[in-house]
Design a protein around this motif. Structure first.
Motif, PDB file in Angstrom:
ATOM      1  N   LYS A   8      42.804  45.682  30.984  1.00  0.00           N
ATOM      2  CA  LYS A   8      41.463  45.148  31.147  1.00  0.00           C
ATOM      3  C   LYS A   8      41.466  44.147  32.292  1.00  0.00           C
ATOM      4  N   ILE A   9      40.592  44.357  33.264  1.00  0.00           N
ATOM      5  CA  ILE A   9      40.489  43.487  34.436  1.00  0.00           C
ATOM      6  C   ILE A   9      39.210  42.682  34.288  1.00  0.00           C
ATOM      7  N   ILE A  11      36.398  40.238  35.436  1.00  0.00           N
ATOM      8  CA  ILE A  11      35.723  39.780  36.644  1.00  0.00           C
ATOM      9  C   ILE A  11      34.539  38.908  36.225  1.00  0.00           C
ATOM     10  N   LYS A  60      30.840  46.822  31.222  1.00  0.00           N
ATOM     11  CA  LYS A  60      32.171  47.422  31.317  1.00  0.00           C
ATOM     12  C   LYS A  60      32.114  48.673  32.173  1.00  0.00           C
ATOM     13  N   HIS A  67      42.740  51.680  33.498  1.00  0.00           N
ATOM     14  CA  HIS A  67      42.091  50.416  33.853  1.00  0.00           C
ATOM     15  C   HIS A  67      40.608  50.387  33.508  1.00  0.00           C
ATOM     16  N   LEU A  69      37.211  47.624  33.945  1.00  0.00           N
ATOM     17  CA  LEU A  69      36.669  46.369  34.469  1.00  0.00           C
ATOM     18  C   LEU A  69      35.761  45.776  33.415  1.00  0.00           C
ATOM     19  N   LEU A  71      33.023  42.912  33.086  1.00  0.00           N
ATOM     20  CA  LEU A  71      32.183  42.061  33.923  1.00  0.00           C
ATOM     21  C   LEU A  71      31.501  41.007  33.050  1.00  0.00           C
ATOM     22  N   LEU A 171      32.427  45.329  44.257  1.00  0.00           N
ATOM     23  CA  LEU A 171      33.528  45.304  43.290  1.00  0.00           C
ATOM     24  C   LEU A 171      34.806  45.901  43.869  1.00  0.00           C
ATOM     25  N   LEU A 175      38.341  44.153  44.099  1.00  0.00           N
ATOM     26  CA  LEU A 175      39.538  44.764  43.503  1.00  0.00           C
ATOM     27  C   LEU A 175      40.672  44.883  44.519  1.00  0.00           C
TER      28      LEU A 175
END
Length: 185
Positions: A8-9, A11, A60, A67, A69, A71, A171, A175
């Motif tokens: 999970k990234i 941001i 999301k 992966h 993202l 948000l 984005l 990234l």
């Protein structure tokens, strides 16, 4: 064979009141975004829009099998700025949105950039939102107004938060900056 856990990234999407943070997340999220919109009571702020984020927005995006993202949109009103600290924790990058048509908010946007730079040494990009409007400042002029120096390495990218491809471009730039920072480039 064990299935590897999805990475999970996190941001953070931040910016002054009315910059387009909620719209940015709604445009690109693959799930119905979670929002904390409440009706605005201030007459001056109601002239700009009817509701405001009071805690956070969440969206999301699945990038690939490994992966995702996440948000997290911050509130834009300064009385809710304690949420910046809460939402910034664990983030890998920040998008600071600026309303390109409202230079009165540029000083506040610079303050938000300074806040995140001082607390979280993570990549940051500026999204110059509302480029689709005729009185929008160019990304280059916004960079100058925000006093972004070359050594800060903060890209200023023009977009309309209503345009999915333009939101994705912002984005993707972030990234790439995250990837470079993790690899030490």
């Amino acid at each position: 064979m064990s299935k590897e856990k999805t990475k999970k990234i996190k941001i953070v999407i931040s910016g002054p009141f009315g910059a387009g943070k909620t719209e940015f997340i709604k445009t690109v999220s693959e799930i119905e975004p979670i929002t904390t919109e409440k009706r605005i009571t201030s007459k001056e702020e109601r002239e700009k829009k009817a509701t405001t984020t009071v805690a956070m927005d969440f969206g999301k995006i699945k990038i690939d099998d490994e992966h995702e993202l996440y948000l997290f949109g911050t509130p834009g009103q300064t009385r809710f700025n304690f949420m910046w600290e809460v939402l910034g924790e664990g983030a890998l990058g920040v998008v600071v949105l600026v309303d390109s048509t409202d230079p009165a908010t540029f000083h506040e946007a610079r303050g938000i950039i300074n806040f995140f730079q001082s607390r979280y040494p993570i990549p940051l990009v500026v999204g110059a939102n509302k480029q689709d409007l005729p009185n929008a400042w160019s990304p280059r002029d916004i960079a100058i107004a925000l006093d972004i120096s070359e050594d800060e390495d903060i890209p200023v990218i023009g977009l309309s938060a209503k345009n999915k491809e333009e939101v994705k471009k912002v984005l993707l730039v972030l990234l790439e900056k995250i990837r470079e920072s993790l690899l030490g480039e």
